[in-house]
Design a protein around this motif. Sequence first.
Motif, short mmCIF file in Angstrom:
data_model
loop_
_atom_site.label_atom_id
_atom_site.label_comp_id
_atom_site.label_asym_id
_atom_site.label_seq_id
_atom_site.Cartn_x
_atom_site.Cartn_y
_atom_site.Cartn_z
N ARG A 27 0.84 -1.20 0.00
CA ARG A 27 0.00 0.00 0.00
C ARG A 27 0.88 1.25 0.00
NH1 ARG A 27 -5.35 0.43 1.64
NH2 ARG A 27 -5.21 -1.73 2.29
N MET A 28 0.49 2.24 -0.80
CA MET A 28 1.28 3.46 -0.88
C MET A 28 0.37 4.65 -1.16
SD MET A 28 3.12 2.77 -4.58
CE MET A 28 3.54 1.07 -4.26
N GLU A 29 0.89 5.83 -0.98
CA GLU A 29 0.13 7.06 -1.23
C GLU A 29 -0.20 7.17 -2.72
OE1 GLU A 29 -0.96 9.01 1.22
OE2 GLU A 29 0.01 7.60 2.58
N SER A 30 -1.24 7.93 -3.03
CA SER A 30 -1.72 8.00 -4.41
C SER A 30 -0.68 8.56 -5.38
CB SER A 30 -3.01 8.83 -4.48
OG SER A 30 -2.77 10.15 -4.05
N GLU A 31 0.14 9.52 -4.94
CA GLU A 31 1.16 10.07 -5.84
C GLU A 31 2.19 8.99 -6.20
OE1 GLU A 31 0.45 11.53 -2.84
OE2 GLU A 31 -0.76 13.20 -3.57
N ALA A 32 2.57 8.19 -5.23
CA ALA A 32 3.52 7.10 -5.48
C ALA A 32 2.90 6.05 -6.40
CB ALA A 32 3.98 6.48 -4.17
N GLN A 33 1.61 5.75 -6.19
CA GLN A 33 0.91 4.80 -7.06
C GLN A 33 0.93 5.29 -8.50
OE1 GLN A 33 -3.13 3.88 -6.00
NE2 GLN A 33 -2.65 4.36 -3.88
N GLU A 34 0.63 6.57 -8.67
CA GLU A 34 0.59 7.14 -10.01
C GLU A 34 1.96 7.08 -10.68
OE1 GLU A 34 -1.11 11.05 -9.72
OE2 GLU A 34 -2.93 10.28 -8.78
N GLY A 142 -3.30 -0.50 -11.30
CA GLY A 142 -3.12 0.60 -10.36
C GLY A 142 -3.92 0.45 -9.08
N GLY A 143 -3.76 1.42 -8.19
CA GLY A 143 -4.35 1.37 -6.86
C GLY A 143 -5.86 1.31 -6.81
N ALA A 144 -6.53 1.78 -7.85
CA ALA A 144 -7.99 1.78 -7.88
C ALA A 144 -8.55 0.71 -8.83
CB ALA A 144 -8.50 3.16 -8.28
N GLU A 145 -7.72 -0.19 -9.32
CA GLU A 145 -8.13 -1.18 -10.31
C GLU A 145 -8.10 -2.60 -9.76
OE1 GLU A 145 -6.45 1.07 -14.28
OE2 GLU A 145 -5.03 -0.10 -13.09
N ALA A 146 -9.14 -3.38 -10.08
CA ALA A 146 -9.20 -4.82 -9.78
C ALA A 146 -9.00 -5.12 -8.30
CB ALA A 146 -8.19 -5.58 -10.64
N ASN A 147 -9.62 -4.33 -7.45
CA ASN A 147 -9.49 -4.52 -6.00
C ASN A 147 -10.53 -5.53 -5.50
OD1 ASN A 147 -7.33 -2.68 -5.68
ND2 ASN A 147 -8.78 -1.00 -5.88
N PHE A 148 -10.18 -6.80 -5.65
CA PHE A 148 -11.01 -7.91 -5.20
C PHE A 148 -10.12 -9.14 -5.13
CE2 PHE A 148 -11.81 -7.14 -9.79
CZ PHE A 148 -11.27 -8.29 -10.34
N SER A 149 -10.68 -10.27 -4.78
CA SER A 149 -9.93 -11.52 -4.69
C SER A 149 -9.60 -12.02 -6.09
CB SER A 149 -10.76 -12.56 -3.93
OG SER A 149 -10.09 -13.80 -3.90
N TRP A 150 -8.31 -12.15 -6.38
CA TRP A 150 -7.88 -12.67 -7.68
C TRP A 150 -7.83 -14.19 -7.60
CZ3 TRP A 150 -3.48 -9.59 -10.49
CH2 TRP A 150 -3.83 -8.23 -10.58
N GLN A 151 -8.72 -14.85 -8.34
CA GLN A 151 -8.80 -16.31 -8.35
C GLN A 151 -8.52 -16.91 -9.73
OE1 GLN A 151 -9.59 -18.26 -5.67
NE2 GLN A 151 -10.32 -16.75 -4.21
N GLU A 152 -8.58 -16.05 -10.76
CA GLU A 152 -8.39 -16.52 -12.14
C GLU A 152 -7.72 -15.41 -12.93
OE1 GLU A 152 -12.17 -17.04 -14.18
OE2 GLU A 152 -13.05 -15.37 -13.10
N ILE A 153 -7.01 -15.82 -14.00
CA ILE A 153 -6.27 -14.84 -14.80
C ILE A 153 -6.20 -15.34 -16.25
CG2 ILE A 153 -4.02 -15.86 -14.21
CD1 ILE A 153 -3.02 -12.87 -13.95
N THR A 154 -6.17 -14.41 -17.20
CA THR A 154 -6.19 -14.76 -18.62
C THR A 154 -5.49 -13.67 -19.43
OG1 THR A 154 -7.65 -15.43 -20.46
CG2 THR A 154 -8.40 -13.59 -19.12
N VAL A 155 -5.16 -14.00 -20.68
CA VAL A 155 -4.77 -13.00 -21.68
C VAL A 155 -5.84 -13.05 -22.77
CG1 VAL A 155 -3.13 -12.44 -23.52
CG2 VAL A 155 -2.29 -13.03 -21.26
N ALA A 156 -6.34 -11.87 -23.14
CA ALA A 156 -7.38 -11.78 -24.16
C ALA A 156 -6.97 -10.72 -25.19
CB ALA A 156 -8.72 -11.41 -23.52
N ASN A 157 -7.60 -10.78 -26.36
CA ASN A 157 -7.31 -9.79 -27.40
C ASN A 157 -8.35 -8.66 -27.39
OD1 ASN A 157 -9.51 -11.05 -28.54
ND2 ASN A 157 -8.50 -11.57 -30.46
N GLY A 158 -8.83 -8.33 -26.21
CA GLY A 158 -9.78 -7.25 -26.00
C GLY A 158 -10.01 -7.06 -24.51
#
Length: 191
Positions: A27-34, A142-158
């Motif tokens: 966890r870090m301050e928003s300026e550092a995240q950016e 980033g700090g405001a993105e995908a903030n939930f339990s990561w259980q699956e992951i993929t690569v997609a073309n969109g």
Amino acid sequence: MSWNINKGSVRDFGGVTTKWRIWKYPRMESEAQELLHYLHHSLGWSIEKVLETGIFEKPTQLTLKGNILLNEGINLIWTLVCGGSGTPFNSANSHIGVGDGTAVEDATQTGLQGANKYYKAMDSGYPIYGTGQKAVWRSTFGGAEANFSWQEITVANGNSDTATNLNRKVQYLGTKAVNTVWVAELEIVLS
């Protein structure tokens, strides 16, 4: 392919190796995240180059081997290899998607299976391909993105499940909290 001269026969050899890596910055301050997001996502700096600045704490790293290639991704690869048309898994189109689905991987799936999901565009300079018999995709969340339990992951073309998904890995990767930055990377090697 190798020849067995003694027996006069031909044998096929080949393989696919996949490796997912997740770097989790605390966890870090928003300026550092950016700033961190800018260095990774916009400039395409490596983890090592970012750490050389001395500004950020060393992230924890999770390495996972294996996943399943999805039929829709395999079929698109062969279509593109043979000169057909389709949306490539290039820098303009590729996204790494994460979700909270726990359904077992199955080649017939066509995307992430969970209720919560987030697709993130490639970091600058990714994917990397053309040497080492591999391709590497990387996205910085980033700090405001995908903030939930990561259980699956993929690569997609969109950027959604309507895109063609190349692969899917199901494993608990952790729960991403607000104000944390995570970097996800997939390497696929053909041999």
